[in-house]
Design an enzyme around this catalytic site. Structure first.
Site, PDB file in Angstrom:
ATOM      1  N   SER A   1     -42.900  33.803  59.461  1.00  0.00           N
ATOM      2  CA  SER A   1     -42.945  35.149  60.001  1.00  0.00           C
ATOM      3  C   SER A   1     -41.795  35.450  60.957  1.00  0.00           C
ATOM      4  CB  SER A   1     -44.278  35.354  60.736  1.00  0.00           C
ATOM      5  OG  SER A   1     -44.430  34.434  61.818  1.00  0.00           O
TER       6      SER A   1
ATOM      7  N   SER B   1     -43.582  28.975  60.187  1.00  0.00           N
ATOM      8  CA  SER B   1     -42.717  30.106  60.498  1.00  0.00           C
ATOM      9  C   SER B   1     -41.476  29.738  61.297  1.00  0.00           C
ATOM     10  CB  SER B   1     -43.508  31.179  61.257  1.00  0.00           C
ATOM     11  OG  SER B   1     -44.567  31.661  60.457  1.00  0.00           O
TER      12      SER B   1
ATOM     13  N   LYS C   1     -38.512  36.542  69.196  1.00  0.00           N
ATOM     14  CA  LYS C   1     -39.483  37.087  68.241  1.00  0.00           C
ATOM     15  C   LYS C   1     -40.414  38.054  68.969  1.00  0.00           C
ATOM     16  CE  LYS C   1     -42.858  35.401  64.799  1.00  0.00           C
ATOM     17  NZ  LYS C   1     -43.418  34.177  64.171  1.00  0.00           N
TER      18      LYS C   1
END
Length: 598
Positions: free
Chosen positions: A149, A173, A75
């Site tokens: 996210s 997330s 990420k």
């Protein structure tokens, strides 16, 4: 190349010579090029860099590298050396001189970093649409949200571009994207995985998360990434996890009361959750209905309370200087964090302590809790039409988790008739990560539907080294300590829990001692047979007092079970069977008692 990216399958293919890291990297680069419209990557796979890494690993060999040649995605709010970290905000981007601690540990274990993935800007959102690099598309239905996210991290694994990926989880997330893309999503106990080199969202609540095709793979990655980090003030020392309900014959699990369940009009998700509860019962779970109101009130504190101030503080200098650099919805949410007073923070902290006390009251009753991971899934158009309200709906079952300091794992749990995945979350107190993963592994073994959008062959069952010590001692009992018999309380009063009904290896004989109340188990070289027994588990801190109360001629020694494993267990001194009755042919104490009672 094998079509499967399960870690076990990859390592087996490498050992056999059927696959090399170089050939795998080439195939994954080609596969990634087919999904450019999914907005997965911010920094996509770089061919020359990846081939250099693959050749480096091939020159070193597999020895001592538990993740040798295993591809993973990162990420883009965590650092990878010499690769920009953007947090999905181009004006914020910087190029780090070193990798985040958790990334470095995985690289040191032999993993291959494929690239940096798209996310809701500054990790603010649960939907995957809040990025100038594009709204990340769901792996199963591109018109639907991917979840966020950690959007790109989940979709990269679901589409077969990586074996696992790293996300972050502050409000859900690491779980919502797993549910929407049919993956396992581990949200570890906060602090067990270092957040050094991770751009914070809410630093006191952030957790690095793991997306994987299987619970077994998630456990492998967790073990490699785990470790205290003195440079991270929120890093924690590993604690024993205690009773391993994930591998127990029987366990208790909590379910929110019907009044507290919310599927936002999605009847199919509701039916799938009912089926998931029944599935846990099939695995040996006893259902306990819970009042979920305190959990839901806790969830509302995350965005309805002063914790949004921590999001503002994390990027305060940047957002104050360049507010227009942020997505409008992200900017508006973050700037509300400038409003709460210090008094508001202390008031909310006090309320959180009150709510946590109420929530924690469930743990003497249950070992874990099951909830939907999300109550429904939205199209991208539905989400963009009401971005705040729909995002709030997505956090209904997730926003409380880190505030209450719980560990959680999201697992696939079926599909709607339109082919969209449904998932559930299993959660438990801090440091229960391994039992949760063990239960998730058992869960997946009952599921014929493969994880991930790419067709795969589930790996064989194998033992993955435990990442966290249990702090428990197992003991085999053959007599009066069996469940329901007079001395069983000596185990249960010490927190003991039944693990399995089983039998010894076929090298024992059993005798009824002269007091008529107890049997004696004797190992023999010839003429033995398997004896029925139970295996119990109790805290190591209580084991000493338990052993101290065992009178001669019995004692605790090493007992071999039918599968060849060894545990502590009741044995008898040879002198103790003088004048005793050989009851071996009954195969166990219960059968013998039944014979003399009637």
């Amino acid at each position: 190349m094998s079509s499967s990216l399960y870690i076990h399958n990859l390592l087996s293919a490498y050992r056999s010579g059927q696959l090399t890291p170089t050939s795998l990297v080439e195939a994954l680069i080609a596969r990634s090029a087919r999904y450019t419209d999914h907005a997965i990557w911010i920094t996509p796979p770089q061919r020359e860099h990846l081939l250099e890494r693959a050749r480096e690993l091939e020159g070193r060999g597999m020895e001592g590298l538990p993740l040798y040649g295993v591809p993973f995605a990162i990420k883009d709010n965590m650092d990878l050396v010499d690769v920009p970290t953007t947090c999905a905000c181009p004006d914020f981007a910087y190029t780090p001189k070193r990798s985040a601690m958790v990334v470095q540990r995985l690289l040191d274990a032999g993993a291959i970093a494929m690239g940096k993935t798209n996310l809701d800007q500054f990790a603010t959102g649960l939907n995957g649409t809040r990025s100038p690099y594009g709204a990340c598309r769901n792996a199963f239905a591109p018109d639907y949200i991917s979840g966020g996210s950690s959007a790109g991290s989940a979709v990269a694994v679901a589409l077969g571009l990586a074996s696992f990926s790293l996300g972050t989880d502050t409000a859900g997330s690491g779980r919502v994207p797993a549910a929407f893309n049919n993956l396992v999503g581990l949200k570890p106990t906060c602090g067990l995985l270092s957040t050094s080199g991770v751009v914070p969202a809410c630093r006191s609540l952030d957790s690095v998360s793991i997306f994987a095709l299987s619970a077994q793979d998630a456990q492998r990655v967790f073990a490699a990434a785990l470790g205290e980090d003195t440079s991270d003030p929120y890093s924690r020392t590993i604690q024993p996890h205690g009773f391993d309900f994930g591998r127990a014959l029987r366990f208790r699990f909590g379910v929110p009361a019907a009044k507290d369940l919310n599927f936002f009009g999605d009847d199919q998700y509701g039916h799938l959750f009912d089926a998931a509860v029944m599935r846990l019962e099939v695995l040996g779970g006893e259902r306990v209905e819970l009042d979920f109101a305190p959990f839901l009130e806790t969830a509302r504190l995350l965005y309805g309370g002063p914790w949004v101030a921590e999001r503002y503080q994390a990027i305060r200098s940047f957002i104050d200087a360049k507010p227009d650099a942020l997505f409008p919805v992200t900017r508006d949410i973050t700037l509300t964090g400038a409003k709460p007073l210090a008094a508001d923070a202390f008031s909310a902290l006090c309320r959180l302590r009150e709510l946590k006390r109420k929530c924690d009251c469930i743990w003497p009753q249950v070992d874990c809790v099951i909830t939907p991971t999300a109550g429904t899934i939205f199209t991208r158009a539905e989400l963009l039409a009401e971005p705040v309200a729909r995002n709030t709906d997505l956090g209904y079952y997730t926003n409380f988790m880190n505030l209450l300091d719980y560990a959680a794992v999201a697992v696939p749990a079926g599909f709607r008739v339109d082919g969209l995945p449904f998932g559930v979350t299993l959660f438990a107190p801090a440091h229960q990560d391994v039992p949760l993963l063990h239960l998730a592994e058992r869960w997946q073994l009952t599921d014929s539907v493969p994880s991930g959008a790419v067709e795969t062959t589930p790996p064989p069952v194998e033992t993955v080294p435990a990442a966290v010590p249990s702090g428990q001692v197992r003991v085999a009992v053959v007599g009066a300590h069996l469940s329901g018999l007079p001395l069983n309380y000596q185990i249960t009063s010490r927190g003991g829990r039944l693990i399995s009904d089983t039998s010894t290896a076929s090298c024992y004989r059993l005798y009824a001692l002269t007091d008529g109340k107890r049997p004696g188990l004797i190992r023999v070289a010839h003429g033995g047979r398997a004896i029925d027994c139970e295996v119990w588990e109790m805290p190591a801190t209580a084991f000493g007092s338990f052993v101290n109360g065992i009178p001669a001629p019995l004692g605790i020694g090493n007992v071999e079970l039918f599968d060849g494993s060894h545990v502590n267990g009741f044995i008898c001194e040879g002198v103790g069977i003088t004048n005793a009755v050989d009851i071996t042919d009954f195969k166990g104490w219960r059968a013998y008692l039944c014979s003399i009672q009637g």
